[in-house]
Design a protein around this motif. Structure first.
Motif, PDB file in Angstrom:
ATOM      1  N   GLU B 112      41.133 -26.243 -11.999  1.00  0.00           N
ATOM      2  CA  GLU B 112      41.111 -24.801 -11.737  1.00  0.00           C
ATOM      3  C   GLU B 112      42.098 -24.422 -10.638  1.00  0.00           C
ATOM      4  O   GLU B 112      42.870 -23.471 -10.765  1.00  0.00           O
ATOM      5  N   LEU B 113      42.055 -25.169  -9.537  1.00  0.00           N
ATOM      6  CA  LEU B 113      42.881 -24.795  -8.392  1.00  0.00           C
ATOM      7  C   LEU B 113      44.366 -24.934  -8.714  1.00  0.00           C
ATOM      8  O   LEU B 113      45.181 -24.068  -8.366  1.00  0.00           O
ATOM      9  N   ILE B 114      44.734 -26.005  -9.412  1.00  0.00           N
ATOM     10  CA  ILE B 114      46.154 -26.183  -9.713  1.00  0.00           C
ATOM     11  C   ILE B 114      46.612 -25.125 -10.722  1.00  0.00           C
ATOM     12  O   ILE B 114      47.747 -24.636 -10.650  1.00  0.00           O
ATOM     13  N   THR B 115      45.728 -24.759 -11.636  1.00  0.00           N
ATOM     14  CA  THR B 115      46.093 -23.721 -12.606  1.00  0.00           C
ATOM     15  C   THR B 115      46.285 -22.387 -11.894  1.00  0.00           C
ATOM     16  O   THR B 115      47.183 -21.607 -12.220  1.00  0.00           O
ATOM     17  N   ASP B 116      45.467 -22.148 -10.880  1.00  0.00           N
ATOM     18  CA  ASP B 116      45.612 -20.928 -10.092  1.00  0.00           C
ATOM     19  C   ASP B 116      46.953 -20.910  -9.348  1.00  0.00           C
ATOM     20  O   ASP B 116      47.636 -19.885  -9.288  1.00  0.00           O
ATOM     21  N   ILE B 117      47.335 -22.048  -8.796  1.00  0.00           N
ATOM     22  CA  ILE B 117      48.627 -22.129  -8.104  1.00  0.00           C
ATOM     23  C   ILE B 117      49.762 -21.895  -9.096  1.00  0.00           C
ATOM     24  O   ILE B 117      50.696 -21.138  -8.842  1.00  0.00           O
ATOM     25  N   PHE B 118      49.637 -22.523 -10.253  1.00  0.00           N
ATOM     26  CA  PHE B 118      50.679 -22.386 -11.267  1.00  0.00           C
ATOM     27  C   PHE B 118      50.856 -20.929 -11.693  1.00  0.00           C
ATOM     28  O   PHE B 118      51.959 -20.393 -11.690  1.00  0.00           O
ATOM     29  N   ARG B 119      49.736 -20.285 -12.036  1.00  0.00           N
ATOM     30  CA  ARG B 119      49.860 -18.915 -12.553  1.00  0.00           C
ATOM     31  C   ARG B 119      50.352 -17.952 -11.483  1.00  0.00           C
ATOM     32  O   ARG B 119      50.934 -16.920 -11.784  1.00  0.00           O
ATOM     33  N   GLY B 120      50.138 -18.301 -10.219  1.00  0.00           N
ATOM     34  CA  GLY B 120      50.587 -17.434  -9.141  1.00  0.00           C
ATOM     35  C   GLY B 120      52.084 -17.542  -8.868  1.00  0.00           C
ATOM     36  O   GLY B 120      52.665 -16.673  -8.221  1.00  0.00           O
ATOM     37  N   HIS B 121      52.700 -18.618  -9.320  1.00  0.00           N
ATOM     38  CA  HIS B 121      54.083 -18.863  -8.908  1.00  0.00           C
ATOM     39  C   HIS B 121      55.063 -19.108 -10.044  1.00  0.00           C
ATOM     40  O   HIS B 121      56.266 -19.050  -9.824  1.00  0.00           O
ATOM     41  N   VAL B 122      54.580 -19.464 -11.227  1.00  0.00           N
ATOM     42  CA  VAL B 122      55.507 -19.821 -12.298  1.00  0.00           C
ATOM     43  C   VAL B 122      55.370 -18.816 -13.429  1.00  0.00           C
ATOM     44  O   VAL B 122      54.258 -18.539 -13.888  1.00  0.00           O
ATOM     45  N   SER B 123      56.496 -18.252 -13.847  1.00  0.00           N
ATOM     46  CA  SER B 123      56.392 -17.230 -14.885  1.00  0.00           C
ATOM     47  C   SER B 123      57.355 -17.449 -16.046  1.00  0.00           C
ATOM     48  O   SER B 123      57.272 -16.758 -17.042  1.00  0.00           O
ATOM     49  N   SER B 124      58.266 -18.415 -15.929  1.00  0.00           N
ATOM     50  CA  SER B 124      59.249 -18.593 -16.995  1.00  0.00           C
ATOM     51  C   SER B 124      59.241 -20.020 -17.526  1.00  0.00           C
ATOM     52  O   SER B 124      59.015 -20.978 -16.779  1.00  0.00           O
ATOM     53  N   TYR B 125      59.501 -20.139 -18.804  1.00  0.00           N
ATOM     54  CA  TYR B 125      59.604 -21.473 -19.411  1.00  0.00           C
ATOM     55  C   TYR B 125      60.721 -22.288 -18.774  1.00  0.00           C
ATOM     56  O   TYR B 125      60.732 -23.513 -18.845  1.00  0.00           O
ATOM     57  N   LYS B 126      61.663 -21.582 -18.109  1.00  0.00           N
ATOM     58  CA  LYS B 126      62.782 -22.299 -17.487  1.00  0.00           C
ATOM     59  C   LYS B 126      62.323 -23.178 -16.327  1.00  0.00           C
ATOM     60  O   LYS B 126      63.041 -24.077 -15.907  1.00  0.00           O
ATOM     61  N   ASP B 127      61.149 -22.863 -15.764  1.00  0.00           N
ATOM     62  CA  ASP B 127      60.643 -23.670 -14.649  1.00  0.00           C
ATOM     63  C   ASP B 127      59.858 -24.888 -15.134  1.00  0.00           C
ATOM     64  O   ASP B 127      59.318 -25.643 -14.323  1.00  0.00           O
ATOM     65  N   LEU B 128      59.762 -25.051 -16.434  1.00  0.00           N
ATOM     66  CA  LEU B 128      59.062 -26.206 -16.993  1.00  0.00           C
ATOM     67  C   LEU B 128      60.096 -27.243 -17.427  1.00  0.00           C
ATOM     68  O   LEU B 128      61.247 -26.889 -17.643  1.00  0.00           O
ATOM     69  N   PRO B 129      59.735 -28.507 -17.576  1.00  0.00           N
ATOM     70  CA  PRO B 129      58.421 -29.093 -17.325  1.00  0.00           C
ATOM     71  C   PRO B 129      58.126 -29.218 -15.829  1.00  0.00           C
ATOM     72  O   PRO B 129      59.051 -29.272 -15.020  1.00  0.00           O
ATOM     73  N   LEU B 130      56.851 -29.269 -15.496  1.00  0.00           N
ATOM     74  CA  LEU B 130      56.443 -29.402 -14.101  1.00  0.00           C
ATOM     75  C   LEU B 130      55.193 -30.275 -14.039  1.00  0.00           C
ATOM     76  O   LEU B 130      54.233 -30.036 -14.777  1.00  0.00           O
ATOM     77  N   THR B 131      55.241 -31.285 -13.193  1.00  0.00           N
ATOM     78  CA  THR B 131      54.042 -32.093 -12.950  1.00  0.00           C
ATOM     79  C   THR B 131      53.813 -32.184 -11.455  1.00  0.00           C
ATOM     80  O   THR B 131      54.682 -32.640 -10.711  1.00  0.00           O
ATOM     81  N   LEU B 132      52.664 -31.713 -11.023  1.00  0.00           N
ATOM     82  CA  LEU B 132      52.278 -31.751  -9.616  1.00  0.00           C
ATOM     83  C   LEU B 132      51.095 -32.700  -9.464  1.00  0.00           C
ATOM     84  O   LEU B 132      50.266 -32.810 -10.370  1.00  0.00           O
TER      85      LEU B 132
END
Lengths: 464, 464
Positions: B112-132
């Motif tokens: 949940e927390l990582i998904t919240d961080i992701f949705r708050g900061h990433v908005s474009s497919y260009k920023d993918l792939p991403l693994t935290l």
């Protein structure tokens, strides 16, 4: 690290909730994100700085002969009832009940738990002196958490505990901590002044607080301006030497320097007027000697040389690791962003490619990246397809102390530009000279850097 | 480290509460001390091993291109209500109320927390792939915590989360994790077999659990014996290569290997009878692909290449860092104590002085200590005034892979004894040869070790 593969969510706008500059810049530079009031996630850039501070603290504690370990975040309420602090501690203690109805708490400090470990395992004066420490997340349920990581609820702290046979030995431990703390702060590029303070809920007679002067500090402080001229610097200290440690302690604490809690107007007024200063300061650490305050009620005794049991003399010593990041930024920034001291910077050097996609510029950047990595430094290469202005603004915001700018025009003359974040001054150098210059700058901070040959996998070890 | 200055409270007796060998040996070797049921303090020796495992995990995750960060231990209940898991999770979730009456919980995992961080900061497919990923303490309020750190309540876990545009990309992330995990375990001296498993409360279709075979394992497992012959070894993997990662995944998962949750007797019986095995295993990690299970309800979408919002495909991937120590000991011990694999040993080499106080023996030990330290290794020198038998018993119990024994008799012939903890075999060597031998043994584990010259302050960096 190539920025195109990193997660650095910088913000263009100033976040409304941030009242002080460090909070604002940490949010804008993509270092932290608030999870709930006073609780933060450390995004990659913030975590990298946190880890660097943690490493410096470990290195200096180990150098002083103190032994690292790790206590859990959750503690049993029963131990705190033994010391009498369970009921004394107010609502700032986060109290928890587990599924079996047992009372626990999220530790705000560890005097009870470490004393329990000590009494369970140490029984003879021959096992003394002993100083154990850990770096662990703690919780303080602040009624109004604010200022980002400076006054958060979940915070990372180093706390160490000394166990000694006599008061004299314990005071040596106190001085040893004072020396190691000063060295720690200086390596982080900070001047933290030890000031006579009040012992608060920890208790005890002797205590000094370490304060970084900053307008946004929470404490009012009063000092003799000469105290700010003292530096420990590179001098070698033998931490086993009672005399050497005491001499440093006296050097750093003889001049007037107190927080408002212990401020004495009459004594202060004896300082020549032109040297009297009052200012604000950020607390970044505190050391305590409290004798047998915990060892007596909790039965932490050892058999002395005469065979009789004696309660041990103790002290505790803390460094606020996560809040230090805020303090460093408060002390080192400008209107463009953070200016990291070289000892704690998340990346050693930025590389800005002015013309991404230009064959020569790309190749030159790749070579710089490889050369810096090969000697064990970590560059951050902005390889995005962005205009130069945006790249410079990001680099200035995140505050890497050095930046190498690479563009087709310079390359025609065989040069790149090396720029200091602090002064803004640039010099044109060949790429090889630029790498050598950066290596020289960081040499004092990384005595183990290879200056001659690539070290396989070396850059991973910056995480160790 | 000199043992006289260390804190190594070994126990002579077997603690009554320890039912399995790893728990018993960790208590006896002074690695841990129980603070309350299922919650442990990590004493210096235990912390040192924990830190080594943590470093290996960091190194291998970074090598795979995954980005480290750190989320807090406490999470907001509201986020878990969004995903629907707050009510689903039973009493194993430790629920907490703060002073303002807000519901929180001690995180058992972080989707949940990582998904919240992701949705708050990433908005474009260009920023993918991403693994935290992060390595953080977690809590699971086990009704009956047991087996020491193997089934504790507060435990250290690495958990990583991938965000991808398509299922195909997410499956590459899945395979990348599988490869990096196998490499991680192999560096720790462990064989952990990926087995098809059940996804439990995390959810999702694809999941493998990594199991170390051991009699005391909590899971019943069924496998084709040929699966135990596969090793990743030293081969170079390009983690960006979809084909290379898939090939490793297929190599390691094509043979039958399942936990009892997914065991299929009919398929199992197709294996030639002499290769059918059933055994017990310890879970040390698990990887999941769960598609849009969290991104859809929590609105974690990116703008796709066509401008339309698409929920990201995710997976989560965990390694049980603290329980791994138990697993390593279960897999590597004898009746005298622990036998550390060289990749994770807390100290590289023990030095036993047979006649403390003898001028020559003391000097030889000091020289060995200095020589090993100078090349970046950490020796543990037993410099106590104890009889040889006690010193050997302690070294065997704490399990350092190599021991150098120094005594007046050997020194008369110019030799010391180098002994393998695993085989018990000894060879007589000159002190110089012994140091060289030990350096050669550790070279593969420490590519950055200096083999030629002392490195100032190097040994501190083993903490980094």
């Amino acid at each position: 690290m190539r920025l195109s593969r990193y997660f650095l969510p910088v913000l263009k706008e100033n976040p409304a909730e941030a009242q002080i500059v460090s909070h604002r810049l940490m949010l804008r530079a993509g270092m932290i994100k608030q999870a709930q009031a006073g609780i933060y996630s450390w995004l990659p850039l913030g975590f990298k700085v946190l880890r660097k501070l943690e490493n410096i603290v470990h290195e200096e504690q180990i150098r002083a002969g103190h032994i690292p370990m790790l206590m859990p975040t959750l503690q049993s309420a029963d131990l705190w009832r033994e010391s009498g602090r369970y009921d004394d501690y107010g609502q700032e203690m986060l109290r928890i009940t587990d599924r079996h109805g047992r009372d626990m708490l999220f530790g705000p400090t560890n005097e009870e738990l470490i004393t329990d470990i000590f009494r369970g395992h140490v029984s003879s004066y021959k096992d003394l002196p002993l100083t154990l420490y850990h770096i662990q997340w703690k919780f303080r349920d602040e009624i109004r958490p604010r200022f980002g990581v400076m006054r958060g609820r979940e915070f990372l702290m180093k706390d160490g505990y000394n166990f000694d046979l006599t008061k004299e030995d314990a005071l040596h431990a106190y001085n040893r901590h004072l020396v190691s703390y000063i060295r720690t702060y200086e390596r982080m590029g900070l001047q933290a002044i030890p000031m006579r303070a009040d012992s608060g809920p920890i208790g005890g007679d002797d205590t000094h607080e370490f304060l970084v002067l900053a307008e946004t500090g929470e404490s009012e402080v009063f000092y003799d301006s000469k105290v700010t001229d003292i530096r420990l610097g590179e001098r070698e200290i033998d931490y086993d030497s009672v005399d050497q440690c005491r001499a440093v302690m006296e050097e750093f604490t003889s001049l007037y320097a107190r927080t408002d809690e212990t401020h004495d107007e009459a004594v202060f007024n004896q300082i020549p007027e032109e040297r009297r200063r009052s200012a604000r300061g950020i607390e970044v650490g505190q050391i305590f000697y409290f004798g047998t305050k915990y060892s007596e009620p909790m039965g932490a005794t050892v058999q002395g040389p005469d065979g009789k049991p004696v309660p041990v003399h103790m002290g505790s010593h803390g460094i606020g690791v996560s809040r230090l990041i805020g303090a460093i930024i408060e002390a080192s920034h400008d209107d463009k962003g953070i200016i990291w001291p070289e000892g704690v910077t998340p990346f050693h050097c930025g590389i800005v490619n002015l013309k991404q996609g230009d064959g020569e510029a790309d190749a030159a950047c790749d070579q710089l990246y490889a050369a810096l990595s090969a000697i064990g430094l970590e560059p951050l290469y902005d390889d995005r397809n962005e205009r130069a202005g945006g790249k410079f603004a990001t680099m200035d915001l995140i505050g890497l102390p050095w930046r190498i700018t690479v563009g087709p025009r310079g390359l025609k003359n065989g040069v790149v530009e090396l720029t200091s974040r602090k002064t803004g001054e640039s010099v044109e150098l060949s790429p090889e000279e630029a790498v050598k210059k950066v290596a020289d700058i960081y040499a004092p901070h990384h005595p183990h850097l290879s200056r001659e040959e690539p070290m396989a996998g070396r850059s991973f070890h910056t995480w160790l």
